[in-house]
Design an enzyme around this catalytic site. Structure first.
Site, PDB file in Angstrom:
ATOM      1  N   PRO A  72       0.762  -1.148   0.089  1.00 37.78           N
ATOM      2  CA  PRO A  72      -0.052  -0.051   0.160  1.00 37.78           C
ATOM      3  C   PRO A  72       0.936   1.241  -0.126  1.00 37.78           C
ATOM      4  O   PRO A  72       1.813   1.161   0.716  1.00 37.78           O
ATOM      5  CB  PRO A  72      -0.853  -0.244   1.318  1.00 37.78           C
ATOM      6  CG  PRO A  72      -0.781  -1.676   1.435  1.00 37.78           C
ATOM      7  CD  PRO A  72       0.492  -1.982   1.111  1.00 37.78           C
ATOM      8  N   GLU A  73       0.635   2.099  -0.850  1.00 39.83           N
ATOM      9  CA  GLU A  73       1.173   3.576  -0.851  1.00 39.83           C
ATOM     10  C   GLU A  73       0.423   4.499  -0.245  1.00 39.83           C
ATOM     11  O   GLU A  73      -0.832   4.199   0.356  1.00 39.83           O
ATOM     12  CB  GLU A  73       1.600   3.846  -2.373  1.00 39.83           C
ATOM     13  CG  GLU A  73       2.417   2.605  -2.958  1.00 39.83           C
ATOM     14  CD  GLU A  73       3.006   2.757  -4.412  1.00 39.83           C
ATOM     15  OE1 GLU A  73       2.931   4.039  -4.976  1.00 39.83           O
ATOM     16  OE2 GLU A  73       3.166   1.762  -5.254  1.00 39.83           O
ATOM     17  N   LYS A  88       3.490   6.286   4.298  1.00 32.44           N
ATOM     18  CA  LYS A  88       2.884   5.183   3.805  1.00 32.44           C
ATOM     19  C   LYS A  88       2.694   4.407   5.405  1.00 32.44           C
ATOM     20  O   LYS A  88       2.067   3.536   5.595  1.00 32.44           O
ATOM     21  CB  LYS A  88       3.715   4.124   3.071  1.00 32.44           C
ATOM     22  CG  LYS A  88       4.107   4.649   1.849  1.00 32.44           C
ATOM     23  CD  LYS A  88       5.184   3.074   1.257  1.00 32.44           C
ATOM     24  CE  LYS A  88       5.626   3.966  -0.115  1.00 32.44           C
ATOM     25  NZ  LYS A  88       6.469   2.869  -0.588  1.00 32.44           N
ATOM     26  N   ARG A  96      13.512  -2.662  -9.585  1.00 30.99           N
ATOM     27  CA  ARG A  96      12.074  -2.558  -9.527  1.00 30.99           C
ATOM     28  C   ARG A  96      11.502  -2.845 -11.116  1.00 30.99           C
ATOM     29  O   ARG A  96      12.082  -2.194 -11.993  1.00 30.99           O
ATOM     30  CB  ARG A  96      11.377  -1.556  -9.097  1.00 30.99           C
ATOM     31  CG  ARG A  96      12.100  -1.002  -7.502  1.00 30.99           C
ATOM     32  CD  ARG A  96      11.620  -2.092  -6.561  1.00 30.99           C
ATOM     33  NE  ARG A  96      10.117  -2.331  -6.491  1.00 30.99           N
ATOM     34  CZ  ARG A  96       9.480  -1.554  -5.727  1.00 30.99           C
ATOM     35  NH1 ARG A  96       9.878  -0.829  -4.834  1.00 30.99           N
ATOM     36  NH2 ARG A  96       8.273  -1.900  -5.558  1.00 30.99           N
TER      37      ARG A  96
END
Length: 279
Positions: free
Chosen positions: A2-3, A60, A264
């Site tokens: 979750p950002e 976050k 990433r």
């Protein structure tokens, strides 16, 4: 993971269900989630009898403000909170349970068990880890164009890595960094210190705009994210870059590609986001 938009959505949802509730007892099924204090008995003693007065968020991190202490919670990859009645069947991945005096429970569920919880006296939470080293998030007054330009021009890292660095800007993760760079027309592998004034202005602007729009849509559901009521976010329907590999670019119709940058998976348009620093 979750950002910022997902954590903000969870915060807003939980506010409807936990404010004013008093902790009667706590059950910790997986002690490694509790990072401070490292003594589970002390953790419980700090919170039992305390009432949740307000919710907060920094980047976050989700913050529960009680009478005297604040619980700093990081959901990491799979963490979720739910408020249920005590008769609700227990999920096997529920690891921390806050039992309230009204018979309801706040349950923390985490399949991977990567989440963390810290408890500090109110007023000290920003002076120690994990919040101490965070940069401002795009909804804070300290997030300014001057600050962003200074930080990004000081590092020779690729811009993707710089924007993922929570000590520079808090709250951005892989999904929203890809979106910001697409809209700013910046290649994710550009060296941060080579960015032009126009590109830096665009990154500053879109970091706030993208997150703001995602919050309105309740965040982005890619795999397992749901809010505090079990509802999915809807921003995935508006994504320009993330997860769009092999699809036509929504701006130029070229084929979107996926590469690895800063370790990433990274999505971008080779036409809209030129690799050439002197384009």
């Amino acid at each position: 993971m979750p950002e910022l938009p997902e954590v903000e959505t969870i915060k807003r949802t939980l506010e409807q269900f936990v404010l004013g509730k008093t902790v009667d007892a706590i059950t910790v099924q997986w002690p490694k989630i509790i990072k401070h204090p490292d003594d589970i008995v002390h953790f419980e003693q700090l919170l039992v009898g305390e009432t949740i007065r307000k919710m907060g968020r920094y980047g976050k991190f989700l913050l529960f403000y009680f009478d005297d202490v604040v619980l700093v919670s990081h959901l990491r990859m799979e963490g979720k909170y739910r408020v249920v009645g005590k008769s609700e069947p227990m999920d096997k991945h529920t690891h921390v349970i806050f039992h309230f005096t009204d018979g309801t429970e706040l349950r923390y569920n985490d399949v991977r068990k990567f989440g963390t919880m810290h408890v500090f006296p109110i007023g000290t939470e920003l002076t120690v880890a994990p919040l101490q080293t965070l940069g401002p998030d795009p909804f804070q007054p300290t997030y300014t164009k001057t600050y962003v330009k200074e930080k990004l021009l000081k590092t020779t890292r690729v811009i993707k890595a710089a924007l993922l660095d929570q000590t520079i800007i808090a709250g951005l993760g892989n999904i929203y960094v890809d979106e910001v760079l697409f809209l700013a027309k910046v290649h994710p592998a550009r060296r941060s210190n080579t960015l032009t004034e126009k590109e830096l202005d665009a990154i500053f602007h879109y970091a706030h705009e993208v997150l703001e729009k995602a919050v309105i849509q309740g965040g982005t559901t890619i795999r397992s994210y749901v809010d505090g009521q079990g509802e999915m976010g809807m921003f995935q329907q508006q994504l320009f870059a993330y997860g769009q590999e092999d699809k036509p670019c929504k701006h130029c119709n070229d084929v979107m590609v996926k590469i690895k940058v800063a370790g990433r998976g990274t999505h971008y348009c080779p036409t809209c986001q030129k690799a050439d620093e002197n384009k």
